[in-house]
Every structure is written in C-alpha cells, then in structure tokens.
Write a protein that holds these residues in place. Sequence first.
Motif, PDB file in Angstrom:
ATOM      1  N   VAL A  82       0.847  -1.194   0.000  1.00 18.74           N
ATOM      2  CA  VAL A  82       0.000   0.000   0.000  1.00 18.74           C
ATOM      3  C   VAL A  82       0.883   1.244   0.000  1.00 18.74           C
ATOM      4  O   VAL A  82       1.815   1.349   0.807  1.00 18.74           O
ATOM      5  CB  VAL A  82      -0.938   0.035   1.225  1.00 18.74           C
ATOM      6  CG1 VAL A  82      -1.685   1.364   1.311  1.00 18.74           C
ATOM      7  CG2 VAL A  82      -1.926  -1.121   1.180  1.00 18.74           C
ATOM      8  N   SER A 131      -0.608  -6.977  -7.595  1.00 18.98           N
ATOM      9  CA  SER A 131      -1.431  -6.627  -6.440  1.00 18.98           C
ATOM     10  C   SER A 131      -0.893  -5.347  -5.819  1.00 18.98           C
ATOM     11  O   SER A 131       0.315  -5.114  -5.818  1.00 18.98           O
ATOM     12  CB  SER A 131      -1.409  -7.753  -5.399  1.00 18.98           C
ATOM     13  OG  SER A 131      -2.172  -7.410  -4.267  1.00 18.98           O
ATOM     14  N   HIS A 133      -2.258  -1.283  -3.695  1.00 18.89           N
ATOM     15  CA  HIS A 133      -3.301  -0.285  -3.446  1.00 18.89           C
ATOM     16  C   HIS A 133      -2.639   1.074  -3.265  1.00 18.89           C
ATOM     17  O   HIS A 133      -1.717   1.225  -2.460  1.00 18.89           O
ATOM     18  CB  HIS A 133      -4.078  -0.658  -2.167  1.00 18.89           C
ATOM     19  CG  HIS A 133      -5.421  -0.034  -2.066  1.00 18.89           C
ATOM     20  ND1 HIS A 133      -6.545  -0.722  -1.642  1.00 18.89           N
ATOM     21  CD2 HIS A 133      -5.859   1.233  -2.331  1.00 18.89           C
ATOM     22  CE1 HIS A 133      -7.598   0.079  -1.650  1.00 18.89           C
ATOM     23  NE2 HIS A 133      -7.197   1.280  -2.055  1.00 18.89           N
ATOM     24  N   VAL A 135      -3.388   4.871  -2.113  1.00 18.70           N
ATOM     25  CA  VAL A 135      -4.332   5.735  -1.407  1.00 18.70           C
ATOM     26  C   VAL A 135      -3.821   7.168  -1.480  1.00 18.70           C
ATOM     27  O   VAL A 135      -2.707   7.461  -1.025  1.00 18.70           O
ATOM     28  CB  VAL A 135      -4.499   5.318   0.067  1.00 18.70           C
ATOM     29  CG1 VAL A 135      -5.471   6.268   0.780  1.00 18.70           C
ATOM     30  CG2 VAL A 135      -4.994   3.882   0.173  1.00 18.70           C
ATOM     31  N   ARG A 167      -7.052   4.505 -11.538  1.00 19.53           N
ATOM     32  CA  ARG A 167      -7.816   3.274 -11.388  1.00 19.53           C
ATOM     33  C   ARG A 167      -8.219   2.708 -12.757  1.00 19.53           C
ATOM     34  O   ARG A 167      -8.159   1.495 -12.976  1.00 19.53           O
ATOM     35  CB  ARG A 167      -9.045   3.539 -10.526  1.00 19.53           C
ATOM     36  CG  ARG A 167     -10.030   2.393 -10.413  1.00 19.53           C
ATOM     37  CD  ARG A 167      -9.446   1.169  -9.736  1.00 19.53           C
ATOM     38  NE  ARG A 167     -10.460   0.136  -9.590  1.00 19.53           N
ATOM     39  CZ  ARG A 167     -10.219  -1.150  -9.423  1.00 19.53           C
ATOM     40  NH1 ARG A 167      -8.982  -1.585  -9.373  1.00 19.53           N
ATOM     41  NH2 ARG A 167     -11.200  -2.024  -9.308  1.00 19.53           N
ATOM     42  N   HIS A 176      -5.601  -1.432  -6.842  1.00 15.55           N
ATOM     43  CA  HIS A 176      -6.709  -0.629  -6.352  1.00 15.55           C
ATOM     44  C   HIS A 176      -6.257   0.805  -6.087  1.00 15.55           C
ATOM     45  O   HIS A 176      -5.083   1.051  -5.781  1.00 15.55           O
ATOM     46  CB  HIS A 176      -7.279  -1.242  -5.074  1.00 15.55           C
ATOM     47  CG  HIS A 176      -8.053  -2.503  -5.312  1.00 15.55           C
ATOM     48  ND1 HIS A 176      -8.885  -3.046  -4.363  1.00 15.55           N
ATOM     49  CD2 HIS A 176      -8.129  -3.319  -6.384  1.00 15.55           C
ATOM     50  CE1 HIS A 176      -9.445  -4.152  -4.844  1.00 15.55           C
ATOM     51  NE2 HIS A 176      -8.992  -4.335  -6.073  1.00 15.55           N
ATOM     52  N   THR A 178      -7.705   4.566  -4.159  1.00 18.66           N
ATOM     53  CA  THR A 178      -8.717   5.240  -3.336  1.00 18.66           C
ATOM     54  C   THR A 178      -8.293   6.677  -3.078  1.00 18.66           C
ATOM     55  O   THR A 178      -7.128   6.941  -2.782  1.00 18.66           O
ATOM     56  CB  THR A 178      -8.890   4.520  -1.982  1.00 18.66           C
ATOM     57  OG1 THR A 178      -9.295   3.164  -2.206  1.00 18.66           O
ATOM     58  CG2 THR A 178      -9.936   5.217  -1.120  1.00 18.66           C
ATOM     59  N   VAL A 224      -8.377  -0.043   2.562  1.00 19.54           N
ATOM     60  CA  VAL A 224      -7.410  -1.003   2.027  1.00 19.54           C
ATOM     61  C   VAL A 224      -7.636  -2.420   2.552  1.00 19.54           C
ATOM     62  O   VAL A 224      -7.046  -3.373   2.030  1.00 19.54           O
ATOM     63  CB  VAL A 224      -5.954  -0.572   2.319  1.00 19.54           C
ATOM     64  CG1 VAL A 224      -5.692   0.827   1.796  1.00 19.54           C
ATOM     65  CG2 VAL A 224      -5.617  -0.680   3.794  1.00 19.54           C
ATOM     66  N   ARG A 228     -10.759  -8.173  -1.870  1.00 20.07           N
ATOM     67  CA  ARG A 228     -10.150  -7.759  -3.124  1.00 20.07           C
ATOM     68  C   ARG A 228     -11.152  -7.583  -4.257  1.00 20.07           C
ATOM     69  O   ARG A 228     -10.831  -6.982  -5.283  1.00 20.07           O
ATOM     70  CB  ARG A 228      -9.078  -8.765  -3.548  1.00 20.07           C
ATOM     71  CG  ARG A 228      -7.835  -8.742  -2.685  1.00 20.07           C
ATOM     72  CD  ARG A 228      -7.119  -7.417  -2.715  1.00 20.07           C
ATOM     73  NE  ARG A 228      -6.619  -7.051  -4.029  1.00 20.07           N
ATOM     74  CZ  ARG A 228      -6.043  -5.883  -4.308  1.00 20.07           C
ATOM     75  NH1 ARG A 228      -5.931  -4.949  -3.377  1.00 20.07           N
ATOM     76  NH2 ARG A 228      -5.609  -5.638  -5.518  1.00 20.07           N
ATOM     77  N   ASN A 231     -13.354  -2.241  -4.705  1.00 20.81           N
ATOM     78  CA  ASN A 231     -12.477  -1.059  -4.714  1.00 20.81           C
ATOM     79  C   ASN A 231     -13.267   0.137  -4.223  1.00 20.81           C
ATOM     80  O   ASN A 231     -14.340   0.448  -4.757  1.00 20.81           O
ATOM     81  CB  ASN A 231     -11.944  -0.769  -6.117  1.00 20.81           C
ATOM     82  CG  ASN A 231     -10.955   0.397  -6.124  1.00 20.81           C
ATOM     83  OD1 ASN A 231      -9.788   0.219  -5.815  1.00 20.81           O
ATOM     84  ND2 ASN A 231     -11.416   1.600  -6.467  1.00 20.81           N
TER      85      ASN A 231
END
Length: 254
Positions: A82, A131, A133, A135, A167, A176, A178, A224, A228, A231
């Motif tokens: 992340v 994989s 994420h 943020v 995204r 992902h 956010t 997060v 999975r 999103n």
Amino acid sequence: MICTAKKVFITGATSGFGKAIAQRFDAEGWYTVISGRRSRRLETLKQNLLNPCHSIVLDVRNLDAVTAAVCALPDVFTPVDVLVNNAGLALGMMDADEVCIEDWELMVDTNIKGLLYCTRTILPQMVKRGSGHVVNIGSIAGYWPYPGSNVYGATKAFVRQFSLNLRADLVSKNIHVTDIEPGLAETEFSEVRFKGDKKKAADIYRDVSPIKPDDIADAVFWAVSRPRNININRIEIMAGAQAFSPLNIVRGLK
C-alpha cells in the motif's frame, strides 16, 4: 526466510494524518516505511512503533531523491503493498490576485508533482506482483470551492481526477486506488497554511469538533482492508458541524 508481513509506504508521516496512519497500520501488524522532511520526528515515531519500520528523510518534490529512496528500500520492506500519498499542504487564504506566486508553486510541486513522483516510482513493484493499493489523501476542497482555496483546491481536484484515471489504467493489473477527501480536520495543516500564526489556526477550530487524524487513519485502513473484489473509489468526510452553504451572490455588480 520470506517475510509475509504486509508493507505500507507513507509520505508526510511526521505529523497529522501521516503519523496517525503509520500508527494504525503498525497496530494491525504491518511493516511501515515512513517518510518526511523532519528527521527527529521520524525517528521518534519509528521508536514508538511496535513492528519493523524503515524511516526516510525525504522531500517528495525531488524526483531523484524519491527514486533513490525507493530503490534503496531493504528487501524486508518490499514489495510495497500500500502506498499512502499523504504529503501535502495549503498556503494562505488570500484572493488569487494577491497571493504569493511562490506559494502556488510550492503547493503544485508538493500536492501534485510529489504525489506523481511517489506513485510512478512505486507502481512497478505492485504491477510486477499483480497486487497493490494506492491511497491518495485529497480534500473536499477538490470538489467544493471556497474563497482563498484557489490553487490548493485546484491541486486537490487534480488528486481526485488522477485517482479515478489511475484506477482506469490499473484495473486490469489488479491495482486498487482510493481517494480520501477530508473536510475540516485539526492537524498542523492550518498552522502551516497561516505560516506559523497559531491564533489564526486556532480560530479555524473554535467552538467546533473537527475531524481528528485517527478518524482519517481509520478510513484509510478500512479502505485497504476490504475484500479484493471491492475497490473504494473515494471517501468524502466532513466534520459533523460542517455542511454546504448557499452560493455566493454579490449585489450591485453590473
């Protein structure tokens, strides 16, 4: 021995949201990479975390420094699961015709370019593994304009749209994204905005119960930690005492 702990890379971790986010992820057993410009604060935070932590004195506006820092991450802190792009600031609340142009440049360099540098540098790790994420800490100012927000609000509008575009690019790569958009929150944000004027900063929160850093840390971790197959595109968060005002009408203009 393969490290199975999850890893989070947080920018602007020396205070406010970034510090609270680091503490929240650490409490959940994550390994943290914390970065910021104030070395003493970074070291204090690192010493108070329970799990392995790697600290980096870093100015996100410097692409070479960002690249070097990511390339030098110890193996135990890679790949990054992340990325939290938290580093950012607002400067001043003057009208656009009165503001110092250097303040505009600093906000653009930090809030936009710094976010881009960190994202582009860390993304290959995520894509290689399939994989990850990202943020981004945006702001309600990126959607709701207010007087004095001129370039700050514009930079956060960039964060909002970049998050959506990112995204769209990365969905097929299982990454992902956010955007967390806080409203009235009590951190060092206002002191920085008013360049150390503590009275002006305190007046912003007078007789109000604002958002706290831990509230945003909760939102980040919640986003997060979803399954999975989900999103969370964006979360807009306002203080309970904050809402929307009528549109401004100036009388007497021809």
